[in-house]
Design a protein around this motif. Structure first.
Motif, PDB file in Angstrom:
ATOM      1  N   LEU A   1      -8.646  -0.594   5.636  1.00  0.00           N
ATOM      2  CA  LEU A   1      -9.614  -1.529   6.228  1.00  0.00           C
ATOM      3  C   LEU A   1     -10.161  -2.490   5.169  1.00  0.00           C
ATOM      4  CD1 LEU A   1     -11.483   0.975   8.565  1.00  0.00           C
ATOM      5  CD2 LEU A   1     -10.177  -1.037   9.325  1.00  0.00           C
ATOM      6  N   GLU A   2     -10.383  -1.945   3.976  1.00  0.00           N
ATOM      7  CA  GLU A   2     -10.883  -2.770   2.870  1.00  0.00           C
ATOM      8  C   GLU A   2      -9.865  -3.861   2.511  1.00  0.00           C
ATOM      9  OE1 GLU A   2     -12.122  -1.609  -1.571  1.00  0.00           O
ATOM     10  OE2 GLU A   2     -12.799  -0.160  -0.057  1.00  0.00           O
ATOM     11  N   LEU A   3      -8.588  -3.474   2.445  1.00  0.00           N
ATOM     12  CA  LEU A   3      -7.533  -4.452   2.133  1.00  0.00           C
ATOM     13  C   LEU A   3      -7.388  -5.499   3.228  1.00  0.00           C
ATOM     14  CD1 LEU A   3      -4.626  -2.366   0.530  1.00  0.00           C
ATOM     15  CD2 LEU A   3      -5.933  -4.192  -0.556  1.00  0.00           C
ATOM     16  N   ILE A   4      -7.501  -5.064   4.494  1.00  0.00           N
ATOM     17  CA  ILE A   4      -7.379  -6.009   5.612  1.00  0.00           C
ATOM     18  C   ILE A   4      -8.464  -7.088   5.486  1.00  0.00           C
ATOM     19  CG2 ILE A   4      -7.607  -6.275   8.126  1.00  0.00           C
ATOM     20  CD1 ILE A   4      -6.347  -3.421   8.373  1.00  0.00           C
ATOM     21  N   ARG A   5      -9.683  -6.638   5.152  1.00  0.00           N
ATOM     22  CA  ARG A   5     -10.796  -7.592   5.002  1.00  0.00           C
ATOM     23  C   ARG A   5     -10.596  -8.476   3.771  1.00  0.00           C
ATOM     24  NH1 ARG A   5     -13.967  -2.808   6.314  1.00  0.00           N
ATOM     25  NH2 ARG A   5     -14.617  -2.974   8.500  1.00  0.00           N
ATOM     26  N   LYS A   6     -10.316  -7.838   2.646  1.00  0.00           N
ATOM     27  CA  LYS A   6     -10.262  -8.552   1.370  1.00  0.00           C
ATOM     28  C   LYS A   6      -9.100  -9.538   1.299  1.00  0.00           C
ATOM     29  CE  LYS A   6      -9.508  -7.440  -3.455  1.00  0.00           C
ATOM     30  NZ  LYS A   6      -8.599  -6.464  -4.002  1.00  0.00           N
ATOM     31  N   GLU A   7      -7.958  -9.137   1.823  1.00  0.00           N
ATOM     32  CA  GLU A   7      -6.771  -9.987   1.704  1.00  0.00           C
ATOM     33  C   GLU A   7      -6.504 -10.807   2.957  1.00  0.00           C
ATOM     34  OE1 GLU A   7      -5.126 -10.578  -0.968  1.00  0.00           O
ATOM     35  OE2 GLU A   7      -5.964  -9.013  -2.264  1.00  0.00           O
ATOM     36  N   ASN A   8      -7.461 -10.788   3.892  1.00  0.00           N
ATOM     37  CA  ASN A   8      -7.282 -11.581   5.108  1.00  0.00           C
ATOM     38  C   ASN A   8      -5.973 -11.270   5.821  1.00  0.00           C
ATOM     39  OD1 ASN A   8      -9.170 -13.204   6.216  1.00  0.00           O
ATOM     40  ND2 ASN A   8      -8.937 -14.802   4.655  1.00  0.00           N
ATOM     41  N   ILE A   9      -5.722  -9.993   6.032  1.00  0.00           N
ATOM     42  CA  ILE A   9      -4.466  -9.575   6.654  1.00  0.00           C
ATOM     43  C   ILE A   9      -4.391 -10.127   8.083  1.00  0.00           C
ATOM     44  CG2 ILE A   9      -3.112  -7.578   7.448  1.00  0.00           C
ATOM     45  CD1 ILE A   9      -3.185  -7.842   4.374  1.00  0.00           C
TER      46      ILE A   9
ATOM     47  N   THR B   1      -0.206   6.964  14.286  1.00  0.00           N
ATOM     48  CA  THR B   1      -1.203   7.717  13.520  1.00  0.00           C
ATOM     49  C   THR B   1      -2.054   6.800  12.641  1.00  0.00           C
ATOM     50  OG1 THR B   1       0.546   8.158  11.934  1.00  0.00           O
ATOM     51  CG2 THR B   1       0.017   9.930  13.449  1.00  0.00           C
ATOM     52  N   MET B   2      -1.474   5.670  12.203  1.00  0.00           N
ATOM     53  CA  MET B   2      -2.237   4.734  11.365  1.00  0.00           C
ATOM     54  C   MET B   2      -3.285   4.002  12.205  1.00  0.00           C
ATOM     55  SD  MET B   2       0.819   3.159   9.016  1.00  0.00           S
ATOM     56  CE  MET B   2       1.709   4.219   7.859  1.00  0.00           C
TER      57      MET B   2
ATOM     58  N   LYS C   1     -11.944   5.904  11.676  1.00  0.00           N
ATOM     59  CA  LYS C   1     -12.778   5.517  10.529  1.00  0.00           C
ATOM     60  C   LYS C   1     -13.869   4.517  10.953  1.00  0.00           C
ATOM     61  CE  LYS C   1     -13.492   5.292   5.974  1.00  0.00           C
ATOM     62  NZ  LYS C   1     -14.106   6.436   5.293  1.00  0.00           N
ATOM     63  N   ILE C   2     -13.472   3.498  11.715  1.00  0.00           N
ATOM     64  CA  ILE C   2     -14.435   2.475  12.153  1.00  0.00           C
ATOM     65  C   ILE C   2     -15.532   3.105  13.023  1.00  0.00           C
ATOM     66  CG2 ILE C   2     -14.697   0.472  13.707  1.00  0.00           C
ATOM     67  CD1 ILE C   2     -12.050  -0.568  12.556  1.00  0.00           C
ATOM     68  N   HIS C   3     -15.111   3.974  13.960  1.00  0.00           N
ATOM     69  CA  HIS C   3     -16.088   4.600  14.849  1.00  0.00           C
ATOM     70  C   HIS C   3     -17.006   5.550  14.082  1.00  0.00           C
ATOM     71  CE1 HIS C   3     -14.015   2.528  17.871  1.00  0.00           C
ATOM     72  NE2 HIS C   3     -13.094   3.414  18.150  1.00  0.00           N
ATOM     73  N   ALA C   4     -16.460   6.249  13.105  1.00  0.00           N
ATOM     74  CA  ALA C   4     -17.261   7.212  12.334  1.00  0.00           C
ATOM     75  C   ALA C   4     -18.330   6.484  11.521  1.00  0.00           C
ATOM     76  CB  ALA C   4     -16.360   8.018  11.409  1.00  0.00           C
ATOM     77  N   GLU C   5     -17.964   5.284  11.024  1.00  0.00           N
ATOM     78  CA  GLU C   5     -18.910   4.558  10.169  1.00  0.00           C
ATOM     79  C   GLU C   5     -19.788   3.601  10.952  1.00  0.00           C
ATOM     80  OE1 GLU C   5     -16.581   2.672   7.173  1.00  0.00           O
ATOM     81  OE2 GLU C   5     -16.306   4.542   6.050  1.00  0.00           O
ATOM     82  N   GLY C   6     -19.396   3.359  12.218  1.00  0.00           N
ATOM     83  CA  GLY C   6     -20.148   2.389  13.018  1.00  0.00           C
ATOM     84  C   GLY C   6     -20.052   0.988  12.448  1.00  0.00           C
ATOM     85  N   ALA C   7     -18.975   0.746  11.654  1.00  0.00           N
ATOM     86  CA  ALA C   7     -18.804  -0.575  11.026  1.00  0.00           C
ATOM     87  C   ALA C   7     -18.073  -1.519  11.987  1.00  0.00           C
ATOM     88  CB  ALA C   7     -18.005  -0.426   9.742  1.00  0.00           C
ATOM     89  N   ALA C   8     -18.204  -2.816  11.728  1.00  0.00           N
ATOM     90  CA  ALA C   8     -17.478  -3.798  12.546  1.00  0.00           C
ATOM     91  C   ALA C   8     -16.021  -3.835  12.088  1.00  0.00           C
ATOM     92  CB  ALA C   8     -18.117  -5.165  12.387  1.00  0.00           C
TER      93      ALA C   8
ATOM     94  N   MET D   1       0.867  -1.175   0.000  1.00  0.00           N
ATOM     95  CA  MET D   1       0.000   0.000   0.000  1.00  0.00           C
ATOM     96  C   MET D   1       0.906   1.228   0.000  1.00  0.00           C
ATOM     97  SD  MET D   1      -3.097   0.705   2.669  1.00  0.00           S
ATOM     98  CE  MET D   1      -4.285   1.974   2.253  1.00  0.00           C
ATOM     99  N   PRO D   2       0.988   1.960  -1.136  1.00  0.00           N
ATOM    100  CA  PRO D   2       1.934   3.078  -1.229  1.00  0.00           C
ATOM    101  C   PRO D   2       1.580   4.248  -0.329  1.00  0.00           C
ATOM    102  CG  PRO D   2       1.128   2.442  -3.403  1.00  0.00           C
ATOM    103  CD  PRO D   2       0.305   1.701  -2.404  1.00  0.00           C
ATOM    104  N   ARG D   3       0.288   4.391  -0.022  1.00  0.00           N
ATOM    105  CA  ARG D   3      -0.102   5.554   0.764  1.00  0.00           C
ATOM    106  C   ARG D   3      -1.212   5.164   1.719  1.00  0.00           C
ATOM    107  NH1 ARG D   3      -1.000  11.613  -1.289  1.00  0.00           N
ATOM    108  NH2 ARG D   3      -1.442  12.421   0.760  1.00  0.00           N
ATOM    109  N   PHE D   4      -1.045   5.499   2.985  1.00  0.00           N
ATOM    110  CA  PHE D   4      -2.056   5.095   3.966  1.00  0.00           C
ATOM    111  C   PHE D   4      -3.329   5.917   3.832  1.00  0.00           C
ATOM    112  CE2 PHE D   4      -4.087   5.516   8.171  1.00  0.00           C
ATOM    113  CZ  PHE D   4      -4.390   4.177   8.393  1.00  0.00           C
ATOM    114  N   GLU D   5      -4.431   5.207   3.714  1.00  0.00           N
ATOM    115  CA  GLU D   5      -5.754   5.847   3.720  1.00  0.00           C
ATOM    116  C   GLU D   5      -6.630   4.875   4.508  1.00  0.00           C
ATOM    117  OE1 GLU D   5      -9.306   7.140   3.465  1.00  0.00           O
ATOM    118  OE2 GLU D   5      -9.086   5.376   2.174  1.00  0.00           O
ATOM    119  N   PRO D   6      -7.208   5.323   5.648  1.00  0.00           N
ATOM    120  CA  PRO D   6      -7.849   4.377   6.556  1.00  0.00           C
ATOM    121  C   PRO D   6      -8.918   3.493   5.928  1.00  0.00           C
ATOM    122  CG  PRO D   6      -7.853   6.603   7.500  1.00  0.00           C
ATOM    123  CD  PRO D   6      -7.250   6.715   6.151  1.00  0.00           C
ATOM    124  N   GLY D   7      -9.812   4.091   5.102  1.00  0.00           N
ATOM    125  CA  GLY D   7     -10.880   3.297   4.488  1.00  0.00           C
ATOM    126  C   GLY D   7     -10.328   2.207   3.589  1.00  0.00           C
ATOM    127  N   GLU D   8      -9.360   2.592   2.785  1.00  0.00           N
ATOM    128  CA  GLU D   8      -8.739   1.651   1.849  1.00  0.00           C
ATOM    129  C   GLU D   8      -7.983   0.555   2.608  1.00  0.00           C
ATOM    130  OE1 GLU D   8      -5.435   2.331  -1.529  1.00  0.00           O
ATOM    131  OE2 GLU D   8      -6.739   4.061  -1.176  1.00  0.00           O
TER     132      GLU D   8
END
Length: 511
Positions: free
Chosen positions: A251-259, A267-268, A275-282, A242-249
């Motif tokens: 989280l998506e990679l962690i889920r998709k690639e089974n990190i 800061t990361m 991001k998780i708290h703002a979206e209320g996502a699991a 991941m060349p540049r940290f972006e929280p939403g992206e």
């Protein structure tokens, strides 16, 4: 014979078809990373670059980084990774200072024109002979900035007999700004780097079925290089770049690639939680291990992460000069939030005073480190080396306490270093650049608290008589003159600065 490239070669031999790298739509097996690294090594030898030569690399977290890094090592040369945010003037300085014979440089983007800056820096450097462009368009054989690596690799064989290097030969020169302002190159041997990767690997349990790393820490930085790339390759893991940290992206990679393994700076972690708290996502559930370093993690973030992700963050400590890992909250021992744990295997730590006298008990004192991880010294800087090293020990400039169980906790950084978003910023270097501006008479740079970056860079400036410039204009000038992570975002004009009787600026009064 010992060459750091063995960590790639071994995995390529044992699990050639296993995915080593995932990047956007690409999934590259170990055998392919090995083959391209061999071609890079053949290219270097063909151009007269060999054992002991220095080769610089400006590259974000894209597949080129491991291709070129291991190719340089295989050729017996030394890798000089450069921060991708450096401006042309700074690149020229690093090339000259390290005696680099070649520079591999990523083309970059309109927002971050690495290729243009690299080309200008290369042209301004005296002894650098070769410039290879790593094109942003995959496999492109032409670039406006110079010779494309793909054109250069044409006809190069995919096999290469790795040059024999000794354990104490220099594998990597990592630049770290000293308190003297000008960056210095820490010389790390093949043994330094390999031992650090091996001990890091042994320290973390492997996930059955293999580990998937989110490789978002910059690979040009010691933390990303050792703990993510080298340790990940040694354990035959998969690196999701991941060349540049972006929280939403992220989280998506962690889920998709089974990190399973997430090494990050504070800061990361903070960004993911926000991001998780703002979206209320699991939160994603695949993570088995989270590792923090680069700066102290606020205990609130540690607690929140554990509640949200169901696993704690293990904090460690180290510096470029120690390859980098020196201490860690290790599994199998109680984790103490807010501490940097205990020394890793094969490494000793102690607290010393300004005369190297050992401090017993809990301190505070300055951390000194000795072990297989300590650098050979600063490249071509015997005085700077002598200032920090003594009888195998290196003093770190970090002030800490130590509890009865041997856990260290950092309380302050000696000197005035600022840590902004995990990057070290040295006020003296910024002050020196600021004072090259005709309108600036005197400058003092300090770190002020910032909720997401940890610290922000602020400059207090006394203007030259009759100068007409606004604070915003000076910030803009700084932005064009310095790397993005270090220029002051805030400038405040003052008529005077608080000083001691000897004329030393009292920075503690400015904070």
């Amino acid at each position: 014979m010992l060459n750091l490239s063995i960590i790639l070669e071994d995995s390529a031999r044992n699990v050639p078809d296993k995915t080593a790298i995932v990047f956007e739509g690409l999934r590259l097996p170990y055998s392919m990373v090995e083959t391209i690294a061999n071609r890079v090594a053949n290219l270097l030898v063909a151009r007269g670059v060999g054992k002991g030569d220095k080769v610089a690399l400006t590259c974000p977290n894209v597949p080129y980084f491991p291709f070129v890094y291991f190719g340089i090592l295989k050729a017996g040369a030394t890798v000089v990774p450069l921060n991708v945010l450096l401006q042309a003037r700074e690149i020229a300085y690093h090339l000259d200072d390290s005696d680099a014979k070649a520079l591999f440089c990523f083309e970059g983007t309109a927002e971050l024109p690495m290729g243009r800056r690299g080309r200008e820096g290369f042209q301004a450097a005296d002894g650098c002979e070769h410039f290879f462009v790593l094109p942003a368009t995959p496999l492109a054989t032409e670039s406006e900035y110079g010779e494309s690596i793909w054109a250069a690799l044409n006809g190069m064989a995919g096999e290469f007999e790795t040059v024999q290097t000794a354990p104490e030969d220099t594998a990597v020169i990592l630049y770290t700004s000293g308190t003297t302002g000008q960056p210095k190159g820490a010389e790390l041997s093949h043994q330094n780097m390999l031992m650090n990767a091996m001990v890091s690997d042994e320290m973390f349990p492997r996930t059955p079925g293999g580990d998937n790393y989110l490789a978002v820490l910059p690979l040009f930085h010691s933390f990303g290089q050792t703990v993510v790339m080298n340790t990940g390759f040694r354990r035959q893991g998969t690196l999701v770049l991941m060349p540049r940290f972006e929280p939403g992206e992220a989280l998506e990679l962690i889920r998709k690639e089974n990190i399973t393994f997430l090494p990050a700076v504070p800061t990361m972690f903070w960004g993911l939680l926000t991001k998780i708290h703002a979206e209320g996502a699991a939160a994603p559930t695949s993570l088995k291990l989270a590792v923090g370093g680069g700066a102290s993690l606020p205990v609130e973030v540690l607690r929140d992460f554990e509640q949200t992700f169901g696993i704690g963050i293990l904090e460690g400590y180290g510096l470029s000069e120690t390859s980098p890992v020196a201490s860690f909250n290790q599994l199998g021992r109680p984790t103490k939030p807010g501490t940097i744990g205990t020394p890793i295997w094969g490494v000793e730590m102690k607290l010393v005073d300004s005369n190297w006298k050992t401090i017993v008990g809990e301190g505070p004192g300055e951390i000194a480190i000795r072990g297989h991880n300590v650098m050979k010294g600063y490249y071509n800087r015997p005085e700077a080396t002598e200032a920090v090293m003594n009888d195998g020990w290196i003093r770190t400039g970090d002030i800490a306490t130590r509890d009865e169980d041997g856990y260290y906790a950092i309380i302050d950084r000696s000197k005035d270093m600022i840590i902004r978003g995990g990057f070290n910023v040295y006020p003296r270097e910024i002050e020196e650049v600021l004072m090259t501006h005709p309108a600036v008479s005197l400058a003092a740079v300090v770190g002020i608290p910032h909720e997401s970056h940890g610290e922000e860079v602020k400059a207090y400036v006394i203007l030259s008589a009759g100068a007409s410039i606004t604070e915003d204009e000076l910030v803009l000038w700084c932005k064009e003159t310095m790397a993005a992570y270090k220029y002051p975002r805030i400038v405040e004009f003052r008529d005077g600065l608080p000083m001691t009787a000897t004329g030393k600026i009292l920075k503690r009064e400015l904070r």
